[in-house]
Design a protein around this motif. Sequence first.
Motif, PDB file in Angstrom:
ATOM      1  N   THR A  61      -4.520  -3.313  -3.233  1.00 25.06           N
ATOM      2  CA  THR A  61      -3.450  -3.885  -2.412  1.00 25.06           C
ATOM      3  C   THR A  61      -3.930  -5.052  -1.551  1.00 25.06           C
ATOM      4  O   THR A  61      -3.113  -5.862  -1.101  1.00 25.06           O
ATOM      5  N   PHE A  62      -5.236  -5.147  -1.322  1.00 32.67           N
ATOM      6  CA  PHE A  62      -5.762  -6.264  -0.528  1.00 32.67           C
ATOM      7  C   PHE A  62      -6.087  -7.480  -1.399  1.00 32.67           C
ATOM      8  O   PHE A  62      -6.489  -8.515  -0.866  1.00 32.67           O
ATOM      9  N   GLY A  63      -5.921  -7.359  -2.707  1.00 29.83           N
ATOM     10  CA  GLY A  63      -6.256  -8.469  -3.594  1.00 29.83           C
ATOM     11  C   GLY A  63      -5.129  -8.897  -4.513  1.00 29.83           C
ATOM     12  O   GLY A  63      -5.368  -9.507  -5.559  1.00 29.83           O
ATOM     13  N   ILE A  64      -3.892  -8.585  -4.152  1.00 26.32           N
ATOM     14  CA  ILE A  64      -2.748  -8.931  -5.006  1.00 26.32           C
ATOM     15  C   ILE A  64      -2.492 -10.436  -4.953  1.00 26.32           C
ATOM     16  O   ILE A  64      -2.335 -11.010  -3.882  1.00 26.32           O
TER      17      ILE A  64
ATOM     18  N   LEU B 176      -9.974   2.929  -5.004  1.00 28.81           N
ATOM     19  CA  LEU B 176      -9.723   1.770  -5.873  1.00 28.81           C
ATOM     20  C   LEU B 176      -8.299   1.249  -5.686  1.00 28.81           C
ATOM     21  O   LEU B 176      -8.072   0.031  -5.617  1.00 28.81           O
ATOM     22  N   SER B 177      -7.328   2.155  -5.610  1.00 29.70           N
ATOM     23  CA  SER B 177      -5.932   1.726  -5.486  1.00 29.70           C
ATOM     24  C   SER B 177      -5.658   1.099  -4.120  1.00 29.70           C
ATOM     25  O   SER B 177      -4.917   0.110  -4.023  1.00 29.70           O
ATOM     26  N   PHE B 178      -6.261   1.639  -3.066  1.00 30.45           N
ATOM     27  CA  PHE B 178      -6.117   1.004  -1.757  1.00 30.45           C
ATOM     28  C   PHE B 178      -6.731  -0.402  -1.783  1.00 30.45           C
ATOM     29  O   PHE B 178      -6.180  -1.338  -1.200  1.00 30.45           O
ATOM     30  N   GLY B 179      -7.868  -0.542  -2.455  1.00 33.35           N
ATOM     31  CA  GLY B 179      -8.521  -1.848  -2.547  1.00 33.35           C
ATOM     32  C   GLY B 179      -7.682  -2.869  -3.293  1.00 33.35           C
ATOM     33  O   GLY B 179      -7.698  -4.059  -2.944  1.00 33.35           O
TER      34      GLY B 179
ATOM     35  N   ILE C 140     -10.361  -0.107   4.777  1.00 32.79           N
ATOM     36  CA  ILE C 140     -11.017   0.752   3.797  1.00 32.79           C
ATOM     37  C   ILE C 140     -11.930   1.759   4.492  1.00 32.79           C
ATOM     38  O   ILE C 140     -12.030   2.927   4.073  1.00 32.79           O
ATOM     39  N   PHE C 141     -12.575   1.351   5.577  1.00 36.57           N
ATOM     40  CA  PHE C 141     -13.438   2.275   6.329  1.00 36.57           C
ATOM     41  C   PHE C 141     -12.622   3.439   6.892  1.00 36.57           C
ATOM     42  O   PHE C 141     -13.022   4.608   6.786  1.00 36.57           O
TER      43      PHE C 141
ATOM     44  N   MET D 141       0.826  -1.205   0.000  1.00 39.18           N
ATOM     45  CA  MET D 141       0.000   0.000   0.000  1.00 39.18           C
ATOM     46  C   MET D 141       0.864   1.261   0.000  1.00 39.18           C
ATOM     47  O   MET D 141       0.619   2.203  -0.767  1.00 39.18           O
ATOM     48  N   MET D 142       1.888   1.282   0.851  1.00 32.46           N
ATOM     49  CA  MET D 142       2.764   2.448   0.937  1.00 32.46           C
ATOM     50  C   MET D 142       3.579   2.641  -0.337  1.00 32.46           C
ATOM     51  O   MET D 142       3.992   3.764  -0.655  1.00 32.46           O
ATOM     52  N   LEU D 143       3.811   1.565  -1.066  1.00 31.91           N
ATOM     53  CA  LEU D 143       4.560   1.659  -2.322  1.00 31.91           C
ATOM     54  C   LEU D 143       3.647   1.924  -3.505  1.00 31.91           C
ATOM     55  O   LEU D 143       3.874   2.860  -4.291  1.00 31.91           O
ATOM     56  N   PHE D 144       2.600   1.120  -3.638  1.00 31.59           N
ATOM     57  CA  PHE D 144       1.765   1.156  -4.835  1.00 31.59           C
ATOM     58  C   PHE D 144       0.883   2.405  -4.917  1.00 31.59           C
ATOM     59  O   PHE D 144       0.816   3.050  -5.973  1.00 31.59           O
ATOM     60  N   VAL D 145       0.221   2.771  -3.831  1.00 26.04           N
ATOM     61  CA  VAL D 145      -0.744   3.870  -3.879  1.00 26.04           C
ATOM     62  C   VAL D 145      -0.093   5.199  -4.261  1.00 26.04           C
ATOM     63  O   VAL D 145      -0.560   5.867  -5.194  1.00 26.04           O
ATOM     64  N   PRO D 146       0.998   5.641  -3.594  1.00 20.51           N
ATOM     65  CA  PRO D 146       1.627   6.894  -4.036  1.00 20.51           C
ATOM     66  C   PRO D 146       2.161   6.822  -5.458  1.00 20.51           C
ATOM     67  O   PRO D 146       2.036   7.779  -6.226  1.00 20.51           O
TER      68      PRO D 146
END
Length: 292
Positions: free
Chosen positions: A221-224, A216-219, A275-276, A74-79
């Motif tokens: 990371t939970f499905g990789i 969407l991008s945070f989501g 996500i909440f 998350m810290m890598l992909f989202v930014p």
Amino acid sequence: MNKQNNKLGWLFASPYLIFGLVFFLGPLIWSLYLSFTNWDLIAPTFDFVGFDNFRKALASEGVRSAFWVTYKFMMLFVPLVTIMSLGVAVVVQGLPKFKSVYLIGFFLPYLSSGVVASLIAQGFLSYNSPVNEFLRGNFGINIDWLGSPLSALFIVGLILAWKFTGYYALILTSGLESIDKEVYEAAAIDGVTDRQRFWKITLPLLYPALYTTLILSFGVTFGIFTEVYQLTGGGPNYATNTWQMEIYNQAFNNLQAGYASSIAILASIVTFISIFIIRKVLEGWGKRNGWV
């Protein structure tokens, strides 16, 4: 008339509702039931074990690694994907013509297979690849790209960012197009610089589109799964072991379907809570800019 409209609405919504009941709600209930059993995916019978699977999962090194690896991604992909997609959107939005052609070009990786992209990356980074031969021959550098925890994490994150950049850029470009040009004209009259215009006008007014792409991008990371399964198998040393990878290994490699179901339930709980919290943070940012 209202009753007829309601019936018509339910009729049009019925395919999605039926799909959700059959392929989401049904498997969810079955998975919840299995999480309290010791089913091995093969035996026709299984025993009820209560909360043993959950206690085992909470004490498992693989589950703990899946929890932390998700936030590392998350810290890598989202930014990374946010900066890349925003950059593409700003550049494309400023083009005088052929915007749609460029957007389609950036969107194509999203349609590509994750397996194919992973195989290309694997060949590109293999020991005998032109890249590694060049580094060894000219600089004496020999990097095990997928054998190092940090580089493996970065490579998977980079592949995902490359794949989703075009998709998010479409959403952000639409958001940029919806901003009233008179706002920029008024800012220019007041002597606002380009940097100030971007940070003080464009980003706040782009909030609806940014909110969508960030959620969407945070989501994601939970499905990789695909890229990790193809490139690293969750290694090295659990460095890329995601929730889906841990569930797959326990269910299909170790034949512990009941235990894997308990991990899936824990993953769902962590995902919904995360996500909440993320939504609340983003909505707080929107509220400060007058959107919520």
